[in-house]
Scaffold this motif. Structure first.
Motif, PDB file in Angstrom:
ATOM      1  N   VAL A 209      42.573 -19.654  22.016  1.00  0.00           N
ATOM      2  CA  VAL A 209      43.276 -19.706  23.304  1.00  0.00           C
ATOM      3  C   VAL A 209      43.108 -18.345  23.973  1.00  0.00           C
ATOM      4  CG1 VAL A 209      44.998 -21.410  22.530  1.00  0.00           C
ATOM      5  CG2 VAL A 209      45.540 -18.968  22.405  1.00  0.00           C
ATOM      6  N   ASP A 210      43.268 -18.318  25.303  1.00  0.00           N
ATOM      7  CA  ASP A 210      43.178 -17.043  26.014  1.00  0.00           C
ATOM      8  C   ASP A 210      44.185 -16.067  25.401  1.00  0.00           C
ATOM      9  OD1 ASP A 210      41.466 -17.645  28.627  1.00  0.00           O
ATOM     10  OD2 ASP A 210      42.702 -19.391  28.189  1.00  0.00           O
ATOM     11  N   GLY A 211      43.718 -14.859  25.048  1.00  0.00           N
ATOM     12  CA  GLY A 211      44.609 -13.861  24.463  1.00  0.00           C
ATOM     13  C   GLY A 211      44.617 -13.899  22.944  1.00  0.00           C
TER      14      GLY A 211
ATOM     15  N   GLY B 240      42.301 -12.920  21.042  1.00  0.00           N
ATOM     16  CA  GLY B 240      41.662 -11.708  20.508  1.00  0.00           C
ATOM     17  C   GLY B 240      40.190 -11.851  20.200  1.00  0.00           C
ATOM     18  N   LYS B 241      39.555 -12.968  20.609  1.00  0.00           N
ATOM     19  CA  LYS B 241      38.141 -13.143  20.230  1.00  0.00           C
ATOM     20  C   LYS B 241      37.241 -12.084  20.868  1.00  0.00           C
ATOM     21  CE  LYS B 241      37.342 -16.827  23.521  1.00  0.00           C
ATOM     22  NZ  LYS B 241      36.806 -15.972  24.584  1.00  0.00           N
ATOM     23  N   SER B 242      37.538 -11.688  22.111  1.00  0.00           N
ATOM     24  CA  SER B 242      36.686 -10.692  22.796  1.00  0.00           C
ATOM     25  C   SER B 242      36.646  -9.361  22.036  1.00  0.00           C
ATOM     26  CB  SER B 242      37.184 -10.413  24.208  1.00  0.00           C
ATOM     27  OG  SER B 242      37.760 -11.549  24.752  1.00  0.00           O
TER      28      SER B 242
ATOM     29  N   LEU C  12      29.186 -21.619  38.520  1.00  0.00           N
ATOM     30  CA  LEU C  12      30.205 -22.620  38.195  1.00  0.00           C
ATOM     31  C   LEU C  12      31.424 -21.942  37.560  1.00  0.00           C
ATOM     32  CD1 LEU C  12      27.948 -25.529  36.850  1.00  0.00           C
ATOM     33  CD2 LEU C  12      29.211 -25.463  39.005  1.00  0.00           C
ATOM     34  N   ARG C  13      31.168 -20.938  36.714  1.00  0.00           N
ATOM     35  CA  ARG C  13      32.280 -20.208  36.079  1.00  0.00           C
ATOM     36  C   ARG C  13      33.200 -19.589  37.129  1.00  0.00           C
ATOM     37  NH1 ARG C  13      33.256 -17.320  31.161  1.00  0.00           N
ATOM     38  NH2 ARG C  13      34.757 -15.674  31.539  1.00  0.00           N
ATOM     39  N   GLU C  14      32.559 -18.964  38.125  1.00  0.00           N
ATOM     40  CA  GLU C  14      33.341 -18.314  39.182  1.00  0.00           C
ATOM     41  C   GLU C  14      34.281 -19.328  39.848  1.00  0.00           C
ATOM     42  OE1 GLU C  14      31.632 -16.175  42.811  1.00  0.00           O
ATOM     43  OE2 GLU C  14      30.467 -15.461  41.096  1.00  0.00           O
TER      44      GLU C  14
ATOM     45  N   ASP D   3      30.242 -17.051  23.225  1.00  0.00           N
ATOM     46  CA  ASP D   3      31.681 -16.953  23.422  1.00  0.00           C
ATOM     47  C   ASP D   3      32.138 -18.258  24.083  1.00  0.00           C
ATOM     48  OD1 ASP D   3      34.240 -16.231  24.055  1.00  0.00           O
ATOM     49  OD2 ASP D   3      33.717 -14.263  24.863  1.00  0.00           O
ATOM     50  N   ARG D   4      32.638 -19.171  23.300  1.00  0.00           N
ATOM     51  CA  ARG D   4      33.088 -20.529  23.662  1.00  0.00           C
ATOM     52  C   ARG D   4      31.922 -21.507  23.790  1.00  0.00           C
ATOM     53  NH1 ARG D   4      38.402 -20.467  24.647  1.00  0.00           N
ATOM     54  NH2 ARG D   4      39.362 -18.709  25.682  1.00  0.00           N
ATOM     55  N   PHE D   5      32.240 -22.773  23.441  1.00  0.00           N
ATOM     56  CA  PHE D   5      31.289 -23.888  23.556  1.00  0.00           C
ATOM     57  C   PHE D   5      32.131 -25.172  23.618  1.00  0.00           C
ATOM     58  CE2 PHE D   5      27.730 -26.566  21.696  1.00  0.00           C
ATOM     59  CZ  PHE D   5      26.828 -26.360  22.730  1.00  0.00           C
TER      60      PHE D   5
ATOM     61  N   ALA E 164      35.917 -25.765  23.057  1.00  0.00           N
ATOM     62  CA  ALA E 164      36.835 -25.353  24.136  1.00  0.00           C
ATOM     63  C   ALA E 164      37.124 -26.530  25.067  1.00  0.00           C
ATOM     64  CB  ALA E 164      36.248 -24.190  24.923  1.00  0.00           C
ATOM     65  N   THR E 165      36.131 -27.382  25.299  1.00  0.00           N
ATOM     66  CA  THR E 165      36.361 -28.535  26.179  1.00  0.00           C
ATOM     67  C   THR E 165      37.329 -29.519  25.519  1.00  0.00           C
ATOM     68  OG1 THR E 165      34.049 -28.263  26.813  1.00  0.00           O
ATOM     69  CG2 THR E 165      35.192 -30.180  27.701  1.00  0.00           C
ATOM     70  N   PHE E 166      37.156 -29.731  24.211  1.00  0.00           N
ATOM     71  CA  PHE E 166      38.085 -30.630  23.510  1.00  0.00           C
ATOM     72  C   PHE E 166      39.508 -30.042  23.512  1.00  0.00           C
ATOM     73  CE2 PHE E 166      34.207 -32.637  22.191  1.00  0.00           C
ATOM     74  CZ  PHE E 166      34.554 -33.962  21.997  1.00  0.00           C
ATOM     75  N   ALA E 167      39.608 -28.713  23.395  1.00  0.00           N
ATOM     76  CA  ALA E 167      40.934 -28.089  23.355  1.00  0.00           C
ATOM     77  C   ALA E 167      41.570 -28.013  24.752  1.00  0.00           C
ATOM     78  CB  ALA E 167      40.815 -26.690  22.750  1.00  0.00           C
ATOM     79  N   TYR E 168      40.805 -27.511  25.750  1.00  0.00           N
ATOM     80  CA  TYR E 168      41.390 -27.280  27.092  1.00  0.00           C
ATOM     81  C   TYR E 168      41.458 -28.570  27.929  1.00  0.00           C
ATOM     82  CZ  TYR E 168      41.582 -22.199  26.640  1.00  0.00           C
ATOM     83  OH  TYR E 168      41.900 -20.926  26.246  1.00  0.00           O
ATOM     84  N   GLN E 169      40.305 -29.237  28.070  1.00  0.00           N
ATOM     85  CA  GLN E 169      40.311 -30.445  28.918  1.00  0.00           C
ATOM     86  C   GLN E 169      40.916 -31.617  28.129  1.00  0.00           C
ATOM     87  OE1 GLN E 169      37.558 -28.109  29.214  1.00  0.00           O
ATOM     88  NE2 GLN E 169      38.874 -27.515  30.920  1.00  0.00           N
ATOM     89  N   GLY E 170      40.679 -31.644  26.805  1.00  0.00           N
ATOM     90  CA  GLY E 170      41.246 -32.703  25.970  1.00  0.00           C
ATOM     91  C   GLY E 170      42.729 -32.440  25.718  1.00  0.00           C
TER      92      GLY E 170
HETATM   93  P1  TMP Z   1      36.794 -16.823  28.667  1.00  0.00           P
HETATM   94  O1  TMP Z   1      37.420 -15.989  29.722  1.00  0.00           O
HETATM   95  O2  TMP Z   1      37.415 -16.683  27.332  1.00  0.00           O
HETATM   96  O3  TMP Z   1      35.328 -16.704  28.632  1.00  0.00           O
HETATM   97  O4  TMP Z   1      37.059 -18.358  29.048  1.00  0.00           O
HETATM   98  C1  TMP Z   1      37.004 -18.887  30.285  1.00  0.00           C
HETATM   99  C2  TMP Z   1      38.076 -19.936  30.459  1.00  0.00           C
HETATM  100  O5  TMP Z   1      37.457 -21.221  30.557  1.00  0.00           O
HETATM  101  C3  TMP Z   1      39.111 -20.027  29.345  1.00  0.00           C
HETATM  102  O6  TMP Z   1      40.398 -20.037  29.946  1.00  0.00           O
HETATM  103  C4  TMP Z   1      38.853 -21.362  28.707  1.00  0.00           C
HETATM  104  C5  TMP Z   1      38.170 -22.172  29.776  1.00  0.00           C
HETATM  105  N1  TMP Z   1      37.232 -23.171  29.278  1.00  0.00           N
HETATM  106  C6  TMP Z   1      37.570 -24.514  29.364  1.00  0.00           C
HETATM  107  O7  TMP Z   1      38.643 -24.845  29.856  1.00  0.00           O
HETATM  108  N2  TMP Z   1      36.693 -25.446  28.899  1.00  0.00           N
HETATM  109  C7  TMP Z   1      35.473 -25.120  28.374  1.00  0.00           C
HETATM  110  O8  TMP Z   1      34.703 -26.000  27.972  1.00  0.00           O
HETATM  111  C8  TMP Z   1      35.133 -23.716  28.293  1.00  0.00           C
HETATM  112  C9  TMP Z   1      33.800 -23.318  27.718  1.00  0.00           C
HETATM  113  C10 TMP Z   1      36.045 -22.784  28.751  1.00  0.00           C
END
Ligand code: TMP
Length: 207
Positions: free
Chosen positions: A11-13, A15-17, A49-51, A94-96, A99-105
């Motif tokens: 999750v954000d915060g 400590g992975k970075s 897209l990230r932006e 850094d994420r794959f 993260a979609t299963f955790a955040y969007q799921g």
């Molecule tokens: P980051 O700042 O740790 O690189 O992550 C970017 C944000 O994007 C973080 O809040 C998690 C989110 N994220 C998703 O919601 N779904 C995804 O599939 C990915 C890769 C990131």
């Protein structure tokens, strides 16, 4: 020989970075030719897209969010990840898809069965060889985040959203324990690094 694919999650915060550079250094010291990348992002299209995805001013439908994550991922796989692995490079991302299963799921409530369809479409049978999931209670992650910088669109979510994200990650980790290593990120940096080194050593021994 095909390279190895390692992903970092939490999750954000969580400590992975803090550990990305240390992991990169650990691998490079052993002579690994490393490609370091991130999601969403990792390509010119993916970074655009990230932006948009992280911009707090955007109102994004949950399905649109999931589809954009997978669109960025497909581009990343085609342009960066698969060519690097085929050249014999190792990819540290850094994420794959976890993260979609955790955040969007978990976070947004999209059924895992729907995300699994996109996962199959975009990556077929390709999965990371090792995923390090940095686990911390949400209140600790929130406190770390608040202490840093302006929060992006995801980071501005409520604690209850992050509880669901964390549950999503833990469920995913339980479903694939051979690939996903849960690292207790409440430990000291030295202890976290020792745990990471243990997992990397095992992967290294198999390479
Ligand atoms: P980051 O700042 O740790 O690189 O992550 C970017 C944000 O994007 C973080 O809040 C998690 C989110 N994220 C998703 O919601 N779904 C995804 O599939 C990915 C890769 C990131």
């Amino acid at each position: 020989m095909r390279g190895r694919f390692i992903t970092l999650e939490g999750v954000d915060g969580a400590g992975k970075s803090t550990h990305v550079e240390w992991i990169a250094h650990w691998l490079c010291e052993r002579g690994v030719d490393l490609c370091l990348s991130r999601e969403p992002g990792g390509t010119p299209l993916g970074e655009k897209l990230r932006e948009l995805l992280l911009d707090p001013a955007q109102q994004v439908d949950a399905d649109a969010e999931a589809l954009l994550m997978f669109a960025a991922r497909k581009q990343h796989l085609a342009q960066v990840i698969v060519p690097a692995l085929e050249r014999g490079q190792w990819v540290l991302c850094d994420r794959f898809t976890d993260a979609t299963f955790a955040y969007q799921g978990g976070g947004r409530g999209i059924a895992a069965s729907r995300l699994a369809i996109l996962e199959q479409w975009v990556q077929g049978s390709l999965q990371p060889d090792l995923t390090l999931y940095f686990d911390v209670p949400v209140e600790i992650a929130r406190a770390r985040l608040m202490a840093t910088r302006a929060l992006d669109r995801f980071e501005q979510e409520q604690a209850s959203f992050f509880e669901r994200v964390r549950t999503g990650y833990l469920e995913r980790a339980r479903s694939d324990p051979a690939r996903i290593r849960v690292v207790d990120s409440t430990q000291s940096i030295e202890d976290v690094r020792a745990a990471i080194a243990g997992s990397l050593t095992q992967l290294w021994a198999r390479a």
